[in-house]
Design an enzyme around this catalytic site. Structure first.
Site, PDB file in Angstrom:
ATOM      1  N   ALA A 241       6.184  -6.956   8.240  1.00 14.63           N
ATOM      2  CA  ALA A 241       7.231  -7.344   7.286  1.00 14.63           C
ATOM      3  C   ALA A 241       6.702  -7.195   5.866  1.00 14.63           C
ATOM      4  O   ALA A 241       5.498  -7.296   5.628  1.00 14.63           O
ATOM      5  CB  ALA A 241       7.623  -8.796   7.534  1.00 14.63           C
TER       6      ALA A 241
ATOM      7  N   GLY B   6       5.026  -7.738  12.060  1.00 12.58           N
ATOM      8  CA  GLY B   6       6.346  -7.230  12.433  1.00 12.58           C
ATOM      9  C   GLY B   6       6.274  -5.805  12.980  1.00 12.58           C
ATOM     10  O   GLY B   6       7.082  -5.413  13.824  1.00 12.58           O
TER      11      GLY B   6
ATOM     12  N   GLU C 234       5.387  -6.150  16.418  1.00 11.37           N
ATOM     13  CA  GLU C 234       6.537  -6.702  17.144  1.00 11.37           C
ATOM     14  C   GLU C 234       7.592  -5.626  17.433  1.00 11.37           C
ATOM     15  O   GLU C 234       8.231  -5.636  18.481  1.00 11.37           O
ATOM     16  CB  GLU C 234       7.138  -7.874  16.354  1.00 11.37           C
ATOM     17  CG  GLU C 234       6.201  -9.076  16.348  1.00 11.37           C
ATOM     18  CD  GLU C 234       6.653 -10.177  15.400  1.00 11.37           C
ATOM     19  OE1 GLU C 234       6.722  -9.914  14.178  1.00 11.37           O
ATOM     20  OE2 GLU C 234       6.958 -11.280  15.873  1.00 11.37           O
TER      21      GLU C 234
ATOM     22  N   GLU D 163      -0.159 -12.702  11.423  1.00 10.41           N
ATOM     23  CA  GLU D 163       0.699 -13.573  10.601  1.00 10.41           C
ATOM     24  C   GLU D 163       0.035 -14.899  10.262  1.00 10.41           C
ATOM     25  O   GLU D 163       0.227 -15.438   9.172  1.00 10.41           O
ATOM     26  CB  GLU D 163       2.025 -13.842  11.324  1.00 10.41           C
ATOM     27  CG  GLU D 163       3.027 -12.693  11.279  1.00 10.41           C
ATOM     28  CD  GLU D 163       2.871 -11.697  12.415  1.00 10.41           C
ATOM     29  OE1 GLU D 163       1.780 -11.664  13.033  1.00 10.41           O
ATOM     30  OE2 GLU D 163       3.827 -10.947  12.691  1.00 10.41           O
TER      31      GLU D 163
HETATM   32  C1  3H9 Z   1       5.160 -10.309   9.311  1.00 11.04           C
HETATM   33  O1  3H9 Z   1       5.117  -9.199   9.746  1.00 11.04           O
HETATM   34  C2  3H9 Z   1       6.157 -11.331   9.735  1.00 11.04           C
HETATM   35  C3  3H9 Z   1       6.847 -11.007  11.022  1.00 11.04           C
HETATM   36  O2  3H9 Z   1       6.144 -11.513  12.113  1.00 11.04           O
HETATM   37  C4  3H9 Z   1       8.187 -11.660  11.151  1.00 11.04           C
HETATM   38  C5  3H9 Z   1       9.236 -11.339  10.214  1.00 11.04           C
HETATM   39  C6  3H9 Z   1      10.588 -11.947  10.556  1.00 11.04           C
HETATM   40  N1  3H9 Z   1       3.805  -6.439   2.745  1.00 11.04           N
HETATM   41  O3  3H9 Z   1      -4.527  -3.820   2.152  1.00 11.04           O
HETATM   42  P1  3H9 Z   1      -4.292  -2.599   1.374  1.00 11.04           P
HETATM   43  C7  3H9 Z   1       0.252  -3.902   0.076  1.00 11.04           C
HETATM   44  S1  3H9 Z   1       4.090 -10.805   8.099  1.00 11.04           S
HETATM   45  C8  3H9 Z   1       3.788  -6.105   1.453  1.00 11.04           C
HETATM   46  O4  3H9 Z   1      -5.070  -2.401   0.138  1.00 11.04           O
HETATM   47  P2  3H9 Z   1      -5.374  -0.961   3.480  1.00 11.04           P
HETATM   48  C9  3H9 Z   1      -1.020  -4.452  -0.520  1.00 11.04           C
HETATM   49  O5  3H9 Z   1      -0.781  -5.614  -1.239  1.00 11.04           O
HETATM   50  C10 3H9 Z   1       3.083  -9.391   7.794  1.00 11.04           C
HETATM   51  N2  3H9 Z   1       2.746  -5.459   0.872  1.00 11.04           N
HETATM   52  O6  3H9 Z   1      -4.406  -1.262   2.276  1.00 11.04           O
HETATM   53  C11 3H9 Z   1      -1.473  -3.302  -1.381  1.00 11.04           C
HETATM   54  O7  3H9 Z   1      -0.682  -3.318  -2.538  1.00 11.04           O
HETATM   55  P3  3H9 Z   1      -1.284  -2.870  -3.951  1.00 11.04           P
HETATM   56  C12 3H9 Z   1       2.033  -9.244   8.810  1.00 11.04           C
HETATM   57  C13 3H9 Z   1       1.717  -5.134   1.653  1.00 11.04           C
HETATM   58  O8  3H9 Z   1      -5.082   0.417   3.867  1.00 11.04           O
HETATM   59  C14 3H9 Z   1      -1.058  -2.088  -0.573  1.00 11.04           C
HETATM   60  O9  3H9 Z   1      -0.023  -2.542   0.286  1.00 11.04           O
HETATM   61  N3  3H9 Z   1       1.168  -8.161   8.445  1.00 11.04           N
HETATM   62  C15 3H9 Z   1       1.685  -5.467   3.012  1.00 11.04           C
HETATM   63  O10 3H9 Z   1      -6.775  -1.366   3.138  1.00 11.04           O
HETATM   64  C16 3H9 Z   1      -2.169  -1.518   0.282  1.00 11.04           C
HETATM   65  O11 3H9 Z   1      -2.737  -2.562   1.050  1.00 11.04           O
HETATM   66  C17 3H9 Z   1      -0.031  -8.363   7.878  1.00 11.04           C
HETATM   67  O12 3H9 Z   1      -0.474  -9.455   7.706  1.00 11.04           O
HETATM   68  C18 3H9 Z   1       2.792  -6.146   3.557  1.00 11.04           C
HETATM   69  N4  3H9 Z   1       2.840  -6.491   4.849  1.00 11.04           N
HETATM   70  O13 3H9 Z   1      -4.937  -1.942   4.643  1.00 11.04           O
HETATM   71  C19 3H9 Z   1      -0.787  -7.122   7.488  1.00 11.04           C
HETATM   72  N5  3H9 Z   1       0.507  -5.015   3.526  1.00 11.04           N
HETATM   73  O14 3H9 Z   1      -1.623  -1.432  -3.799  1.00 11.04           O
HETATM   74  C20 3H9 Z   1      -1.132  -7.169   6.038  1.00 11.04           C
HETATM   75  C21 3H9 Z   1      -0.139  -4.424   2.518  1.00 11.04           C
HETATM   76  O15 3H9 Z   1      -0.190  -3.154  -4.899  1.00 11.04           O
HETATM   77  N6  3H9 Z   1      -1.716  -5.953   5.560  1.00 11.04           N
HETATM   78  N7  3H9 Z   1       0.589  -4.490   1.387  1.00 11.04           N
HETATM   79  O16 3H9 Z   1      -2.482  -3.755  -4.158  1.00 11.04           O
HETATM   80  C22 3H9 Z   1      -2.959  -5.544   5.873  1.00 11.04           C
HETATM   81  O17 3H9 Z   1      -3.680  -6.176   6.609  1.00 11.04           O
HETATM   82  C23 3H9 Z   1      -3.459  -4.292   5.230  1.00 11.04           C
HETATM   83  O18 3H9 Z   1      -2.713  -4.067   4.068  1.00 11.04           O
HETATM   84  C24 3H9 Z   1      -3.364  -3.036   6.113  1.00 11.04           C
HETATM   85  C25 3H9 Z   1      -3.706  -1.789   5.247  1.00 11.04           C
HETATM   86  C26 3H9 Z   1      -4.385  -3.146   7.247  1.00 11.04           C
HETATM   87  C27 3H9 Z   1      -1.980  -2.863   6.656  1.00 11.04           C
END
Ligand code: 3H9
Length: 700
Positions: A63, A104, A107, A127
């Site tokens: 998400a 998400g 999911e 999450e």
């Molecule tokens: C969820 O899914 C809830 C659901 O269960 C239910 C819903 C109803 N959203 O980390 P990076 C941005 S909760 C928005 O440097 P990488 C990040 O801030 C979500 N922005 O890249 C950065 O921005 P900026 C559960 C996001 O390649 C840019 O993207 N998911 C999100 O080293 C690059 O990110 C998580 O907890 C996001 N979800 O790593 C996963 N994710 O360039 C969270 C990233 O402006 N994300 N951004 O600084 C991660 O763990 C890592 O970003 C990921 C990529 C491994 C995906």
């Protein structure tokens, strides 16, 4: 189909592609696009099966966290509903996963009927690290696929699982080499041509039935996580939802999940943890050192000094596969230091967190020398000698002569002026501070201290170094104590004053521990050792402003030879072989005596007062630091405190917490405390200004 979701028809297989860089976040637009794509594929009679995939680096990072708390535009479908639609499809739906499928994103994949992944893909439900739980069916589908123990581990710990393990657990159905979308399309065709049955995770039952009627499984799990998850709400909500998956039909379990998700997503804890997520990413951005700044190579390193800090720093290099030469003045000192390093590694091996082979490999990357000439070719040097300006200057002079002109010379000082150290060299542009936190091989924080003349190249290289050795590097400016310790002094000073006024160490420690810090200031002092601070205070005695209040309590404790755990006693006493602090009447009596000698009438000090007297000055000092430009942004200070001092992540760091409390409240309290207790508590002008403007640190 839409800007962010495309649909193509490959001879009867509809390929739905998420195209929302950088992480294919499932924000409003993507959900709307996905709904349209699904509808089009369903309505198209030529489509017999679907493949869902992600463009770019990954399937989906989940998400869009930035949109949490914002009302969706009218007609935006909720993610759980979309996933139900996918799962309910009569046409087979295959997830083609590369990179990561997280939250998400995972999911969505769980809603598909088949999941194929590339060998290097990772999946997970992280999450919980954002203070929420998988809210689009993850807590109900995952246990049905992998069983309860694995589901608890995945969901409560937010673990990412590599493809191979995901296959073994049953999260994915196969790992495929080559083009993942081609493989998924081929699989889809086979499902259609061979009329293979559709398997829906929500309809599986066998793995959850096993755990039905065994509530102790969950109770035991809650007990095992109690310490690790102390203060956090989300991990416990995750357990409740997995338990619901066991005891309730899918449709009811989903209702529980939804309710708990809504509760958490609106909580201060989740706001704080989401703030922490973005703060960690912000920290790497330095306005005048853009990402395009060239960096120097970091192929070899040297560490000067093999004491506790130097040894720990050397281990960081070895752990990252960077050969490191450790310099000491004598072979004896080197032998002693290396012995400690060996013991540290051996302890990790005995805990099975490292193999003997890995230990040997790491040790083989550490070489030693007593000759500066051996440092001629290294790319970066971290000096970690005794905290003494004359000594540091001498070392830097020698390094400047011995090391190649391009080498970066970093100092691991925690208190001294980096500019003065840099002036001892002919390359002040290549001198910088790298303030590691103790134990340096464990603590993730590095305060990278930018000197007046540190070049953008040097700064960019050191920030890159932090990342390479697995640390969180935060750029700060030169001042006494830099950012973290300068704030710590502000808080420690008040806690000692409170001892004089009526509190005792155990009471203060309990308040701070209950707030969520790993330990209170006194247990912390005993762990770190009290003698170093005492020595520094003695050096500073002559320059201490006489009009400012000074507490002698800590000095008196040290005068008794009580230097903390290492001497078996400090603020507390310790039984042989134990690290549990036990209140000691000797210290309590000493405090009472000092109160009396200094004319304090001891009073009952309330827990709330302790919290305010300790934490508000900490925030106040953070405000001064921001105003002086020594930290780039309030959220950098939060990162420093979370990683360097264990400030509870569920409070988002001191500056974010201040916004939650209300800057106005903090300002008002500081003003009152200033009137009552004097100069140390004078509100920072920035605190006053943002309070008057009705703003918070987030608005700076
Ligand atoms: C969820 O899914 C809830 C659901 O269960 C239910 C819903 C109803 N959203 O980390 P990076 C941005 S909760 C928005 O440097 P990488 C990040 O801030 C979500 N922005 O890249 C950065 O921005 P900026 C559960 C996001 O390649 C840019 O993207 N998911 C999100 O080293 C690059 O990110 C998580 O907890 C996001 N979800 O790593 C996963 N994710 O360039 C969270 C990233 O402006 N994300 N951004 O600084 C991660 O763990 C890592 O970003 C990921 C990529 C491994 C995906």
């Amino acid at each position: 189909m839409s800007d962010v979701v495309t649909l193509s028809n490959r001879n009867g297989v509809a390929v739905v592609t998420l195209q929302n860089p950088p992480v294919n976040g499932l924000g409003f637009a993507v959900r709307t696009g996905l709904e349209a794509a699904l509808r089009a594929a369903t309505d198209d009679d030529t489509v017999q099966a679907l493949v869902i995939t992600g463009d770019g680096k990954m399937f989906s990072g989940g998400a869009d966290i930035r949109e949490f708390g914002q009302p969706p535009p009218d007609g935006t479908p909720p993610l759980p509903m979309l996933i139900d639609t996918i799962e309910a499809s009569d046409k087979p739906v295959i997830a083609a996963i590369h990179g990561v499928a997280l939250g998400g994103g995972c999911e969505v994949a769980l809603g598909c009927h088949v999941r194929l992944a590339t060998p290097d893909a990772r999946v997970g439900l992280p999450e919980v690290t954002l203070g929420i739980l998988p809210g689009a069916g993850g807590t109900q589908r995952m246990p049905r696929l992998v069983g309860i123990p694995a589901a608890l581990d995945l969901i409560v710990n937010g673990k990412l699982v590599p493809a191979k393990k995901a296959l073994a657990l049953g999260i994915i159905d196969d790992i495929v080499e080559g083009d993942i979308v081609d493989a998924a399309v081929a699989h889809a065709r086979r499902m259609v041509s061979e009329n293979l049955p559709i398997r829906r995770a929500s309809a599986l039952d066998d793995k959850v039935v096993e755990a039905r009627g065994t509530p102790e499984v969950f109770d035991d799990f809650r007990k095992t996580m109690a310490r690790r998850a102390r203060g956090f709400e989300a991990p416990f909500a995750c357990v409740d939802c997995v338990e619901a998956a066991v005891n309730l039909p899918f449709a009811e379990g989903i209702v529980t999940e939804r309710a708990r998700f809504r509760e958490l997503v609106a909580s201060d804890q989740s706001k704080a943890q989401r703030h922490a997520f973005f703060a960690e990413r912000q920290v790497t951005k330095i306005p005048d050192v853009p990402k395009s700044t060239p960096t120097l190579s970091l192929d070899t390193a040297a560490v000067i000094g093999c004491g506790t800090m130097g040894g720990g720093i050397a281990m960081n290099f070895a752990n990252a596969g960077i050969p490191v030469t450790v310099f000491e003045v004598s072979q004896e000192a080197l032998d002693k230091g290396l012995d400690v390093i060996r013991k540290n590694y051996a302890a990790t091996v005995s805990k099975r967190r490292l193999s003997q082979n890995e230990m040997d490999q790491r040790l083989s990357l550490i070489s030693t020398t007593v000759d500066y000439a051996d440092l001629a070719t290294v790319d970066v040097v971290v000096e970690a000698v005794f905290e003494d300006m004359a000594l540091k200057k001498e070392v830097f002079g020698k390094l400047d002569t011995a090391c190649k002109p391009g080498a970066i010379l970093a100092t691991n000082t925690s208190t001294l002026d980096v500019d003065e150290i840099a002036a001892a060299t002919n390359r002040p542009d290549k001198v910088i501070g790298t303030h590691f936190f103790s134990p340096a091989n464990v603590m993730k924080l590095m305060e990278n201290v930018r000197g007046e003349q540190s070049s953008p190249e040097t700064i960019a290289t050191i920030m890159k170094l932090s990342k390479a050795i697995g640390k969180v590097g935060v750029l700060v400016g030169v001042c006494d104590g830099f950012v973290g310790n300068r704030m710590l002094y502000a808080y420690r000073r008040q806690s000692d004053f409170l001892l004089e006024e009526g509190a005792l160490p155990a009471q203060i420690d309990k308040v701070i521990y209950d707030f969520g810090m790993p330990m209170g200031p006194y247990a912390m002092g005993d762990l770190a050792g009290l003698d170093v601070g005492w020595r520094i205070r003695q050096q500073q005695a002559a320059t201490r402003p006489p009009h400012l209040r000074y507490s002698t309590v800590a000095d008196h404790v040290c005068e008794l030879g009580r230097f903390g755990q290492k001497t078996g006693a400090g603020w507390f006493r310790y039984e042989e072989g134990s690290r549990t602090p036990i209140p000691d009447p000797i210290v309590d009596e000493l405090i009472l005596k000092i109160s009396q000698e200094n004319g304090f009438t001891r009073r009952e000090v309330g827990d709330q007062e302790i919290l305010e007297r300790c934490m508000y000055p900490l925030v106040n000092e953070g405000a001064k630091i921001l105003e002086e430009g020594l930290a780039q942004r309030a959220s950098d200070i939060d990162v420093i405190w979370m990683y360097g001092y264990g400030f509870p992540r569920f409070r988002g760091g001191p500056m974010f917490w201040a916004d939650l409390v209300g800057v106005q409240t903090i300002y008002d309290t500081m003003s009152r405390l200033h009137d009552e207790h004097g100069d140390w508590l004078e509100p920072a002008p920035l605190l006053k200004r943002i309070a008057e403007q009705g703003k918070g640190f987030r608005d700076l």
